[in-house]
Structures are given as C-alpha cells and as structure tokens.
Design a protein around this motif. Structure first.
Motif, PDB file in Angstrom:
ATOM      1  N   SER A 131     -41.901   7.629 -14.295  1.00 31.78           N
ATOM      2  CA  SER A 131     -41.864   8.304 -15.585  1.00 31.78           C
ATOM      3  C   SER A 131     -42.548   9.674 -15.492  1.00 31.78           C
ATOM      4  O   SER A 131     -42.051  10.668 -16.024  1.00 31.78           O
ATOM      5  N   PHE A 132     -43.680   9.721 -14.809  1.00 30.95           N
ATOM      6  CA  PHE A 132     -44.387  10.983 -14.613  1.00 30.95           C
ATOM      7  C   PHE A 132     -43.521  11.966 -13.834  1.00 30.95           C
ATOM      8  O   PHE A 132     -43.423  13.138 -14.187  1.00 30.95           O
ATOM      9  N   ASP A 176     -41.003  17.116 -13.252  1.00 35.47           N
ATOM     10  CA  ASP A 176     -40.320  17.411 -11.991  1.00 35.47           C
ATOM     11  C   ASP A 176     -40.684  18.786 -11.428  1.00 35.47           C
ATOM     12  O   ASP A 176     -41.066  18.905 -10.266  1.00 35.47           O
ATOM     13  N   ALA A 177     -40.581  19.821 -12.236  1.00 40.99           N
ATOM     14  CA  ALA A 177     -40.849  21.176 -11.744  1.00 40.99           C
ATOM     15  C   ALA A 177     -42.299  21.326 -11.291  1.00 40.99           C
ATOM     16  O   ALA A 177     -42.578  21.936 -10.249  1.00 40.99           O
ATOM     17  N   ASN A 184     -45.647   9.017   0.478  1.00 40.60           N
ATOM     18  CA  ASN A 184     -44.596   9.420   1.413  1.00 40.60           C
ATOM     19  C   ASN A 184     -43.217   9.326   0.771  1.00 40.60           C
ATOM     20  O   ASN A 184     -42.380  10.210   0.934  1.00 40.60           O
ATOM     21  N   VAL A 185     -42.976   8.255   0.030  1.00 40.68           N
ATOM     22  CA  VAL A 185     -41.695   8.089  -0.667  1.00 40.68           C
ATOM     23  C   VAL A 185     -41.473   9.250  -1.633  1.00 40.68           C
ATOM     24  O   VAL A 185     -40.390   9.847  -1.675  1.00 40.68           O
ATOM     25  N   VAL A 186     -42.494   9.567  -2.396  1.00 39.29           N
ATOM     26  CA  VAL A 186     -42.352  10.651  -3.371  1.00 39.29           C
ATOM     27  C   VAL A 186     -42.082  11.977  -2.653  1.00 39.29           C
ATOM     28  O   VAL A 186     -41.161  12.709  -3.032  1.00 39.29           O
ATOM     29  N   GLN A 187     -42.851  12.259  -1.618  1.00 38.83           N
ATOM     30  CA  GLN A 187     -42.639  13.511  -0.900  1.00 38.83           C
ATOM     31  C   GLN A 187     -41.243  13.580  -0.290  1.00 38.83           C
ATOM     32  O   GLN A 187     -40.549  14.583  -0.426  1.00 38.83           O
ATOM     33  N   ARG A 188     -40.844  12.535   0.376  1.00 37.65           N
ATOM     34  CA  ARG A 188     -39.577  12.537   1.108  1.00 37.65           C
ATOM     35  C   ARG A 188     -38.374  12.457   0.170  1.00 37.65           C
ATOM     36  O   ARG A 188     -37.458  13.265   0.249  1.00 37.65           O
TER      37      ARG A 188
END
Length: 147
Positions: free
Chosen positions: A53-54, A59-60, A114-118
């Motif tokens: 949700s965050f 996103d930007a 890692n998931v978020v970054q990738r």
C-alpha cells in the motif's frame, strides 16, 4: 514546493532524507505497536500488505530515494527496522536462540528489501509489477514462518 520553502524546513537534502527515514521508521514502529503480541504468522502478511500500500501510494518518492545517492542509507534503515520487528516476534514466539532469530529476521528483512528494489524499480509501467512483488513477498514470508 519552492526551494525557499524547502530550506525553511530542512538544512539540505540529507536532512530531508533523515526526516523521511525517521517517518518511515516511526510508521513501521507505530504499526508494530498496534498489536505487539501479534504472532509473526499474522504480522508478516499485514506488514507486507501495508508495504504494498505504501509503495502504491508513494511510487515516485520510493523510486527517487532508491535510485538516489542515499539509496544505501534508505535500504539499511528500512531493513533494520523490519528486522527488529521480526526479531521481537520470533522471540515472543519462543525462539530463544538469539543468533538464529537475528539471522532469520535479517534474512527476511533483506529479502523484502531486495524484492522491492528489484521488482518495484524494475518496470514501473508493467501492470503485473504489483502482483510480482506481492508473490515474492509472500515467498519471503513463507521461508520464515513455513507453509
């Protein structure tokens, strides 16, 4: 926001970054404190849903921080906060081995970040991006709490 307004509130970009990171940490802590005795099996799905949700709502900003010069600081701060919350819950669940709980908490926090970054930074225009992130977060969660 105008430049003069920004500098009325912050000395520089790093001061803003520290403020932002502190707000994220407080938000994680606030959510964790809502249910301090919540088992890890319930906390992780809720935390992952809140994280998604965050990401959706910011996103930007997330992209800016993770692609900027202070990305390492952002990742370290968020990872540490997540790991501390997971570690507390593992100990509350009866895990008495400090080394094992620290490793598990660090492993899971690192996987989440890692998931978020990738995946999140990968292809912002991909409509399946959110689902890929959710699936990967679920896999991270299952690796610690089991199927």
């Amino acid at each position: 926001m105008r430049r003069s307004t920004f500098y009325k509130h912050f000395d520089d970009k790093e001061a803003f970054l520290r403020f932002f990171l502190d707000e994220i940490r407080r938000d994680f802590e606030r959510h964790a404190a809502l249910r301090p005795d919540e088992p890890l099996e319930e906390y992780l799905p809720r935390m992952n849903a809140e994280l998604l949700s965050f990401l959706d709502g910011n996103d930007a900003l997330v992209r800016s921080f993770l692609q900027g010069s202070q990305a390492g600081l952002v990742v370290q701060s968020v990872s540490l906060t997540i790991a501390q919350n997971i570690n507390r819950r593992l100990k509350a669940a009866g895990e008495c081995d400090d080394v094992r709980t620290s490793v598990q908490a660090g492993f899971l926090a690192g996987g989440i970040v890692n998931v978020v970054q990738r995946e999140w930074l990968g292809a912002s225009d991909d409509p399946a991006r959110r689902e890929r992130v959710a699936t990967a977060l679920f896999a991270c969660e299952r690796s610690v709490v089991g199927a």
